[in-house]
Write an enzyme that holds these catalytic residues in place. Structure first.
Site, PDB file in Angstrom:
ATOM      1  N   HIS A  13     -22.497  29.522  13.878  1.00  0.00           N
ATOM      2  CA  HIS A  13     -23.251  30.729  14.221  1.00  0.00           C
ATOM      3  C   HIS A  13     -22.460  31.489  15.271  1.00  0.00           C
ATOM      4  CE1 HIS A  13     -26.318  33.572  15.127  1.00  0.00           C
ATOM      5  NE2 HIS A  13     -26.477  33.133  16.369  1.00  0.00           N
ATOM      6  N   ASP A  38     -22.219  34.746  17.343  1.00  0.00           N
ATOM      7  CA  ASP A  38     -22.853  35.963  17.848  1.00  0.00           C
ATOM      8  C   ASP A  38     -21.838  37.085  17.976  1.00  0.00           C
ATOM      9  OD1 ASP A  38     -25.647  35.182  18.413  1.00  0.00           O
ATOM     10  OD2 ASP A  38     -24.724  33.755  19.794  1.00  0.00           O
ATOM     11  N   ASP A  71     -31.081  32.877  13.931  1.00  0.00           N
ATOM     12  CA  ASP A  71     -31.229  32.987  15.384  1.00  0.00           C
ATOM     13  C   ASP A  71     -32.161  34.080  15.872  1.00  0.00           C
ATOM     14  OD1 ASP A  71     -30.681  32.106  17.974  1.00  0.00           O
ATOM     15  OD2 ASP A  71     -28.971  33.422  18.218  1.00  0.00           O
ATOM     16  N   HIS A  91     -28.572  40.665  16.991  1.00  0.00           N
ATOM     17  CA  HIS A  91     -29.788  40.185  17.652  1.00  0.00           C
ATOM     18  C   HIS A  91     -29.616  39.875  19.132  1.00  0.00           C
ATOM     19  CE1 HIS A  91     -27.843  36.562  15.922  1.00  0.00           C
ATOM     20  NE2 HIS A  91     -28.201  36.005  17.059  1.00  0.00           N
TER      21      HIS A  91
END
Length: 970
Positions: free
Chosen positions: A69, A71, A193, A443
């Site tokens: 994951h 970001d 997430d 996000h």
């Protein structure tokens, strides 16, 4: 070519080949260029087309999904994350993750990996050799490297507007299509997430052709109930306006958020022991590993519905040294599967979300049906993630107006043709702002949950995108108007700053309306003044003329209403001559106590005009407009140590503090309220306006008392709302909310304020049988209806503690301009209508705020031959139709999205199918060919197939709904 938009709340999009009329720059056409360049790739076998992904019938199949994951900015900037810079903040380097994963996939043909964030992959791909690119294409064709989600980023779901989400998804998916063809097209949406999940996102994903959707976060009470009921996988019916299954989306909740099971993390950032499988060594642990894994697998199977379960093997920025993961996963699969010879019924395999989804579909079961959304999200009794709905309000506003500017930039790129990109003012482009806006949807971007230096970087990228688009816009305006006069962009009109209008004696206003219908848009221009009141005579030379005299508050602004008479249009208001004479008339100050009793008369709003007395009386008699604040929890509480922070909203009392028991009010052509030196509000009602404007200014929020503060605007009315209010979903759908209630489980409310806050992207309202009070916001904010007849919306937050959710710093924004704390200004538009007709007002009103006219200026006199008006459309579109996208696709094709914007039964007049003639849509472009596409423009609509799912009866929970869809034309 006639396009009929059959469904309410649908999007219809086309890619079309275009030709300019002789009056404008002509284009050359290659009708098949787009189709051959995108779909001319080797055919690959998707999981849905293959007989098996490696499972064994009759066994418990454990699908291990190796993933990372990444970001797109959070604790570090996008650039820092990609290159592995500033590892003193967080050890993470995405380029090394992709290097390492590809290397390890080549060493074992059984291994698989999924990747999500196209923004990072795009950067990495551009740096690879031809040989490496061919190797990666082969891995993609074999299904061993699978793209899921595929947008430029994994967008936030609470604070994003649907138009920006569609854009960023389109950008990422187009790159994957252009690069890998059919094999690279994601079939699964993957939002592991984001902090709560919006129904509109599910609707968009369904219309983009996804077969399923997986996420990791939901309310802890909801998860507990679903585990017991084995309802962690469901069919999400994301629209009641669309005929099922158009907006139905299979949705699964991942078992460990997005982390591996406890004790099974083998990354360099993990502390779990490796599998030690040499029996001659003292610390041999295979038996223990296998036993623990089987126990976890059997436990997980008890709370899911089939003999297939999924485990996410990875986490934040993992696989930088992929050998650590794969070496241990190889061993885990081998040793667990060896137990089958001893009677074990557990089969472990490398898998992907598509493979897992395929087996769930083949189970041929019925699934519970869901119709509401997954807000608000709480991970514990006092830990509601509702603060980020408002966190960083200045960045949220900048993102919203950047979206408006991007849509204008894309439209003018099409209308201007090649000269827009390279013309008299230099080389311009829309790509820079497209990428900046796509990253801003992340996000931890527009959500406001990043570190301060990362928020600054997001704003810097947007500003850079503006600069590139400004060149493009100037080129197009010059070409279409015939005037080469330099365009001036006043980007600080919201704080009454525009050097040109403040110093020039004669200037012109250039207005571009990006909507497909006329609008009336008030513009406030700062002019030079002294400590006197001034009378300003404004004369506009137009095909029609407008002359008005306005009294000014000293040194502030001149308010004019511009009426672009055309749609998708440019209007020039030339030669504004300001005749300024001093006027010494004074207005009395009026003190109104917010605690006095009111007798609201809602019906009086419609009869209001620009009368000073009526406007003042509106404030004191219709309802109370109170700016108040909550003191933020500092964690020193007997119930919980949780603090308010960037993510979490937790006031230390359930009653807001009135900032001042009296508000000083001065009445001019507007009402000015001072609640305190750091909180003020201006109330305006323009002639012929459908709404009252509240312009609020908050900051610097004082923290001398060592208390963080969360400032709200509360609207109290006589409407009998019965604990119910309504919010939009990503600026589109409207959902019903009820105080202390969730449609899908029995809520145990532990935070009466934060637990009743919801995201408001563009509007919220309360209503009864007679009246509907709607608030249109100029950015995403959080709000709720804590008392009947009341709406409260959080405006600004300044906090002194971190909420221990990872960001590692308090939300305490300052700047060079505001070292004592950030000052934020914004607008709310209030409308009051009968409920039956309210949508006919608030829907277009919200649209005007999202896509507002672009105002530019030129100094001095314009040349007499300057063209004063231009419209890109032949006629105004019907009220039900919104022109969502006009964007250059390649040299010969344009992406067009038309949207039916009304829900079923929302409007008696407008919730009907509408027919649009595409050939007669544009004034300067001839449509030579049209091909319908899906919403994300990465599939032909007639070729889009999705898995069908069967829903259980009696499980549909919902509020009010609507839908999206899209097409494209070649």
């Amino acid at each position: 070519m006639i396009g009929k938009i059959h469904k309410q709340m649908s999007h219809d999009s086309w890619l079309f080949s275009k030709m300019a009329t002789p009056e404008y720059t002509p284009f050359v056409f290659l009708l098949l260029l787009f189709q051959s360049s995108v779909w001319g790739f080797p055919v690959c076998q998707t999981p849905q087309e293959s007989p098996t992904c490696g499972y064994k019938p009759g066994m418990l199949n454990v699908h291990l999904v190796p993933h990372t994951h990444d970001d797109v900015g959070w604790l570090k900037t996008v650039d820092q994350y990609f290159y592995g810079d500033r590892n003193d903040i967080q050890h993470a380097g995405v380029q090394y993750i992709l290097d390492s994963v590809v290397d390890q996939l080549l060493k074992n043909p059984d291994r698989r990996f999924i990747y999500v964030e196209t923004a990072f992959f795009y950067r990495w791909w551009k740096q690879q050799t031809d040989d490496m690119q061919n190797t990666v294409k082969q891995l993609v064709n074999e299904g061993r490297l699978e793209f899921v989600n595929g947008g430029w980023c994994m967008s936030d779901e609470a604070t994003t507007h649907y138009s920006a989400v569609i854009d960023q998804m389109t950008m990422g998916l187009r790159f994957l299509n252009d690069t890998f063809g059919h094999c690279g097209r994601p079939r699964v949406a993957w939002h592991i997430d984001p902090f709560g999940h919006a129904r509109e996102h599910a609707s968009m994903f369904a219309q983009m052709g996804y077969d399923g959707f997986f996420f990791g976060r939901l309310d802890y009470q909801d998860r507990n109930r679903r585990m017991v009921a084995r309802e962690q996988e469901m069919l999400w019916r994301a629209s009641e306006s669309l005929t099922p299954p158009m907006a139905d989306l299979f949705t699964g909740i991942l078992p460990n958020g997005y982390n591996p099971p406890e004790g099974f993390c083998w990354d360099q950032s993990c502390d779990d022991p490796p599998i030690r499988d040499d029996p001659d060594l003292e610390d041999y642990n295979v038996d223990d590993v296998v036993t623990r894994f089987l126990h976890i697998a059997h436990g997980q199977a008890l709370v899911y519905k089939t003999n297939h379960i999924i485990m996410t093997m990875g986490s934040d920025f993992q696989y930088e040294n992929a050998n650590l993961w794969y070496k241990n996963l190889d061993k885990l699969i081998r040793y667990v599967n060896q137990m089958q010879s001893n009677g074990s019924e557990v089969n472990v395999l490398y898998s992907t979300p598509s493979c897992y989804l395929q087996e769930l579909h083949r189970a041929n079961l019925t699934w519970p049906l869901k119709g509401d959304d997954f807000f608000p999200y709480a991970d514990s009794a006092h830990d509601f993630w509702t603060g980020y709905f408002t966190s960083r309000p200045a960045l949220k506003r900048y993102e919203r107006i950047s979206n408006s500017y991007l849509q204008t930039c894309k439209q003018l790129e099409v209308l201007g043709g090649p000269i827009s990109r390279k013309g008299p003012f230099g080389a311009g482009d829309s790509e820079t702002l497209k990428k900046a806006m796509a990253v801003a949807q992340h996000h931890d971007a527009v959500s406001g949950t990043e570190k301060q230096h990362v928020a600054n970087d997001y704003a810097r990228k947007l500003a850079n995108g503006w600069a590139h688009c400004q060149v493009l816009v100037s080129n197009t305006l010059s070409s279409l108007s015939g005037s080469s006069a330099p365009r001036v962009y006043c980007e600080h009109l919201n704080i009454s700053v525009c050097p040109l209008t403040e110093t020039s004696k004669k200037f012109s206003v250039n207005v571009y309306n990006p909507l497909a219908r006329p609008v009336s848009w008030p513009v406030r221009l700062p002019v030079n003044g002294t400590n006197f009141y001034w009378s300003v005579l404004l004369t506009l030379s137009l095909p029609f003329s407008l002359s008005l005299s306005i009294s000014l508050y000293p040194s502030l602004s001149l308010s004019i209403s511009l009426y672009p008479s055309l749609s998708l249009s440019i209007s020039l208001y030339p030669s504004l001559s300001l005749s300024i004479t001093p006027s010494y008339s004074l207005y009395p100050s009026i003190i109104i106590s917010p605690s006095q009793s009111f007798s609201p008369q809602p019906s009086s709003l419609l009869s209001l005009c620009a009368s000073i007395v009526t406007l003042r009386d509106f404030l004191s008699s219709l309802f109370c407009v109170c700016l108040s604040r909550y003191n933020a929890s500092d964690g020193n509480n007997s119930e919980s140590i949780q603090m308010s922070g960037a993510y979490i909203f937790r006031p230390n009392t359930s009653t807001p503090f009135i900032i001042s028991k009296t508000a000083k009010i001065e009445t001019l052509q507007e009402v000015r309220q001072w609640f305190s030196p750091w909180v003020s509000q201006v109330v305006r009602l323009y002639t012929d306006s459908r709404a009252l404007e509240l312009e609020w200014t908050v900051g610097p929020v004082p923290i001398g008392d060592d208390l963080g503060k969360e400032v709200i605007s509360r609207l109290d009315s006589s409407i009998n709302s019965s604990g119910v209010f309504y919010t939009d979903s990503n600026g589109r759908e409207v959902l019903q909310r009820r105080k202390d209630y969730r449609p899908t489980w029995n809520l145990r409310q532990s935070e009466p304020i934060a637990g009743n806050y919801y995201p408001i992207n563009s509007r919220a309202y309360i209503k009864d049988d007679k009246d509907q009070l709607t608030v249109v916001t100029d950015r995403s904010q959080g709000g709720g209806s804590i008392q009947d007849g009341s709406l409260e919306i959080m405006l600004h937050r300044r906090l002194l503690y971190d909420d221990v959710r990872g960001v590692g710093e308090p939300l305490n924004e300052t700047s060079d301009i505001y070292p004592e704390g950030l000052v934020v200004r914004g607008r709310h538009l209030l409308s009051l209508s009968p409920p039956a007709t309210a949508a006919d007002t608030h829907r277009p009103l919200a649209q005007e705020v999202v896509l507002q006219p672009l105002i530019t200026f030129t100094d001095g006199e314009l040349h007499p031959s300057t063209r004063l008006e231009f419209s890109g459309l032949q006629a105004v579109l019907p009220p039900a139709v919104h022109l969502l996208t006009v964007s250059q696709w390649d040299q010969d094709t344009v992406l067009l999205r038309l949207e039916h914007q009304y829900q079923a039964s929302e409007s008696k007049e407008h919730s009907q199918p509408v027919t649009v003639n595409l050939q007669k849509l544009f004034s300067t472009l001839d449509v030579l060919g049209v091909s319908e596409m899906n919403l994300s423009a990465n599939q032909w609509k007639d070729e889009m197939t999705r898995l069908d799912w069967k829903a259980e009866s009696g499980t549909h929970h919902t509020g009010v709904t609507n839908q999206l869809s899209a097409y494209s034309a070649l």
